[in-house]
Design an enzyme around this catalytic site. Structure first.
Site, PDB file in Angstrom:
ATOM      1  CD  GLU A 278      -3.080   0.731   2.249  1.00 19.33           C
ATOM      2  OE1 GLU A 278      -4.218   0.338   1.911  1.00 19.33           O
ATOM      3  OE2 GLU A 278      -2.741   0.919   3.425  1.00 19.33           O
ATOM      4  CD  GLU A 281      -2.678   0.888  -4.606  1.00 18.75           C
ATOM      5  OE1 GLU A 281      -3.637   1.001  -5.396  1.00 18.75           O
ATOM      6  OE2 GLU A 281      -2.731   0.204  -3.546  1.00 18.75           O
ATOM      7  CB  CYS A 298      -7.586  -2.785   5.867  1.00 19.95           C
ATOM      8  SG  CYS A 298      -5.918  -2.399   5.347  1.00 19.95           S
ATOM      9  CB  SER A 318      -5.512   0.888  -1.499  1.00 17.74           C
ATOM     10  OG  SER A 318      -4.538  -0.119  -1.621  1.00 17.74           O
ATOM     11  CE  LYS A 357     -10.990  -8.234   7.862  1.00 14.44           C
ATOM     12  NZ  LYS A 357     -10.185  -7.805   6.693  1.00 14.44           N
ATOM     13  CD  GLU A 360     -11.717  -9.079   3.372  1.00  9.67           C
ATOM     14  OE1 GLU A 360     -11.153  -8.083   2.886  1.00  9.67           O
ATOM     15  OE2 GLU A 360     -11.458  -9.522   4.509  1.00  9.67           O
ATOM     16  CD  GLU A 365     -13.814  -9.688  -5.190  1.00 10.98           C
ATOM     17  OE1 GLU A 365     -13.978  -8.623  -4.553  1.00 10.98           O
ATOM     18  OE2 GLU A 365     -14.752 -10.399  -5.589  1.00 10.98           O
ATOM     19  CB  CYS A 516     -10.086  -3.964  13.952  1.00 14.61           C
ATOM     20  SG  CYS A 516      -9.884  -3.704  12.188  1.00 14.61           S
TER      21      CYS A 516
END
Length: 585
Positions: A278, A281, A298, A318, A357, A360, A365, A516
């Site tokens: 990151e 990037e 994230c 990102s 999560k 996710e 993908e 989190c």
């Protein structure tokens, strides 16, 4: 001002409610709907108190004190009304406490016990029986257990600004539902789980994967590895009866080994990897005229939010996958090659403070390892596997510990396994709002300037303000950054970008209050004071780490040397990056 509570003269703050006044002098008035900073709709009627001169009992959570007010919190009249209101709730509530997910941690159950309710006095008044809603990959709704307190509606609407759930119907037909009763998995729910975190009963819970993980652990043909998120180490202790915010990294590792996991790794390794990718990037975008501001990626609840509500701004995200997903990808490629294990035999379990999560891990993908091995192993589409197989919340891990009789507080401290267990202080602070930003700046500064940071603590991005901002001097180039937690605050920053008024180059967004450490899968209760204690423990671990910058992690250097080759390279692009698209129904 001076008032009298239970025949005792006390001084309380002007403008406070009766409930707050009682709490300030050590008197707890029970409530099932009121939740500080979340919900004040006064629907349950449990917090009623008697006020001298008032014609009826008053609801203490919304009634302001006045000078000279005389309050009785536990008069026979107040106690009888309080008990009656709870009994009426129980009339329509299932009596399955022994097999309920919230048994032992249910506010309704505890209040019934406290008030001495030992029988069901009233018959059911609600004629309809509602089916469970398990359409979501992350959450389960059981409307039969809903007491219409409104907390979930308030947190979804007022804190997250998502409004996926709301009241529908009237009178005895009132219920909490989603648009056209389509199911939580078929509307704009972001899977953040804040509704489950504030629910006083088991009307909303995480969708458990405990039984599947037990099955994997008991399969001798599988190598089951586990990764643990940074916020879990300051939450799991609470769930096992320790003080709020207890830092129990070593005991957690020991407990996971005793559950039977083949290797105990750390999501923090994935966090360090995320920062290197990151950070590079961000610098690439700055130097080459890329889309700015770049926004962190994230937090899966946040990703779903922008996909639903701001799809035109997806180019600002990102392309980095989250630490959970980066870890899964390298576990089934890099680690599989290193150990000679068939990736199809590796089961990756993540322990997360987050319900999103779970969603996710099943995004279509997130199968980078399968694509990596597809030609080499001659895999067919029916052989497809995901990078992360199962995601458990902190609460689910506690359930597993209790189920096996592990005495958590008596466990010794043990270390994570290598190589995917090595991490830095920068990775630890991912668990708190501002942590990803601070970790990224520690690396981005040194990559951009070629100089060592004199002070690596970016305290301006710490804390629990809804939106924080800072200016970072990169060798004369001023980098303006911002940090937001909760989706409502994220929306404020996105509106600035949409209007062309955003002054920032880099933005961190975390879905949940506090980041989190306040995730929807954390122990219940979770409130502002508890989040503060967890954050303190996270920063304590960071400060006592030998290495505190992600790019200085020797195992990160090793994975690039032996496997990935370079940040943003072809292999890392394939395994560690993705692109997000507008998500509609």
């Amino acid at each position: 001002m001076e008032i009298r509570i239970n025949n005792r003269v006390v001084q309380v703050a002007e403008g406070c409610t009766i409930w707050q006044a009682c709490r300030s002098v050590g008197i707890h008035v029970p409530t099932l709907c009121y939740l500080k900073d979340v919900s004040q709709n006064a629907s349950c009627g449990v917090c009623v108190v008697e006020v001298k001169g008032a014609r009826s009992l008053v609801r203490s959570c919304i009634t302001k004190v006045t000078e000279g007010m005389e309050i009785s919190t536990h008069s026979p009249r107040a106690m009888e009304a309080r008990k009656l209101n709870v009994e009426l709730l129980l009339a329509n509530h299932p009596q399955d406490c022994l097999i309920c997910d919230r048994n032992g941690n249910c506010e309704l159950q505890q209040l019934a016990f406290t008030l001495g309710i030992d029988s069901k006095r009233f018959v059911r008044t609600r004629k309809e029986h509602y089916a469970k809603d398990d359409s979501s990959l992350s959450l389960v709704r059981d409307p039969e257990k809903c007491i219409l307190c409104g907390r979930c509606v308030a947190v979804c609407g007022n804190i997250q600004d998502v409004k996926a759930i709301d009241f529908s119907g009237r009178g005895l037909k009132t219920k909490v539902s989603v648009f056209l009763d389509q199911g939580l998995g078929n509307v704009v729910c972001t899977n953040c789980g804040q509704c489950a975190l504030v629910c006083p009963t088991a009307a909303i819970t995480e969708k458990s994967a405990v039984s599947q993980v037990w099955a994997a652990l008991q399969n001798p043909k599988k190598v089951v590895v586990v990764q643990t998120a940074p916020a879990v180490r300051v939450g799991i202790g609470e769930a096992m009866g320790m003080p709020y915010g207890s830092l129990v990294t070593g005991q957690m590792v020991a407990g996971l080994r005793r559950l039977g996991f083949s290797r105990v790794f750390d999501t923090n390794f994935g966090a360090d990897l995320t920062i290197v990718e990151e950070g590079n990037e961000l610098l690439h975008r700055i130097k080459n005229g890329g889309t700015l501001p770049m926004i962190t990626s994230c937090s899966p609840g946040w990703i779903k939010f922008i996909e639903h509500f701001y799809p035109a701004l997806l180019g600002h995200l990102s392309t980095c996958k989250s630490p959970q997903q980066m870890f899964g990808a390298v576990a089934k490629t890099y680690y599989a090659e290193m150990t000679g294990i068939d990736p199809r035999d590796i089961v990756v379990v993540s322990i997360m403070p987050c319900t999103a999560k779970k969603y996710e891990a099943r995004r279509p993908e997130m199968d980078g390892a399968f694509q990596y091995w597809k030609e080499t192993l001659n895999l067919r589409e029916e052989d497809r596997f995901f990078d992360v197989d199962y995601s458990l919340t902190t609460r689910e891990l506690a359930r597993m510990f209790r189920e096996t009789g592990i005495e958590f507080t008596r466990l010794p401290e043990e270390e994570f396994d290598s190589p995917l267990g090595e991490s830095t202080g920068a990775a630890v602070i991912f668990g708190s709002t501002g942590g990803v930003m601070e970790a990224a700046l520690r690396t981005a500064y040194e990559l951009y300037t070629g100089k060592k940071l004199d002070n690596i603590d970016f305290r301006s991005v710490r804390g629990f303000q809804g939106i924080k901002e800072a200016d970072v001097n990169l060798n004369g180039t001023i980098l303006k950054v911002a940090v937001a937690h909760t989706l409502k605050n994220a929306g404020i920053l996105l509106d600035q970008i949409k209007d062309g008024t955003s002054p920032y180059a880099f933005i961190e967004v975390m879905t949940c209050p506090g980041g989190c450490l306040g995730g929807g899968g954390q122990p219940i209760p979770t409130n502002a004071e508890i989040r503060e204690r967890r954050a303190a423990s996270i920063y304590f671990e960071d400060e006592h780490k030998q290495i505190r910058k992600s790019h200085e992690n020797p195992e990160i250097a090793r994975i690039y040397k032996d496997f990935l080759n370079e940040p943003l390279g072809e292999k890392s692009h394939h395994l560690l990056h993705t692109h997000y698209v507008e998500r509609g129904y």
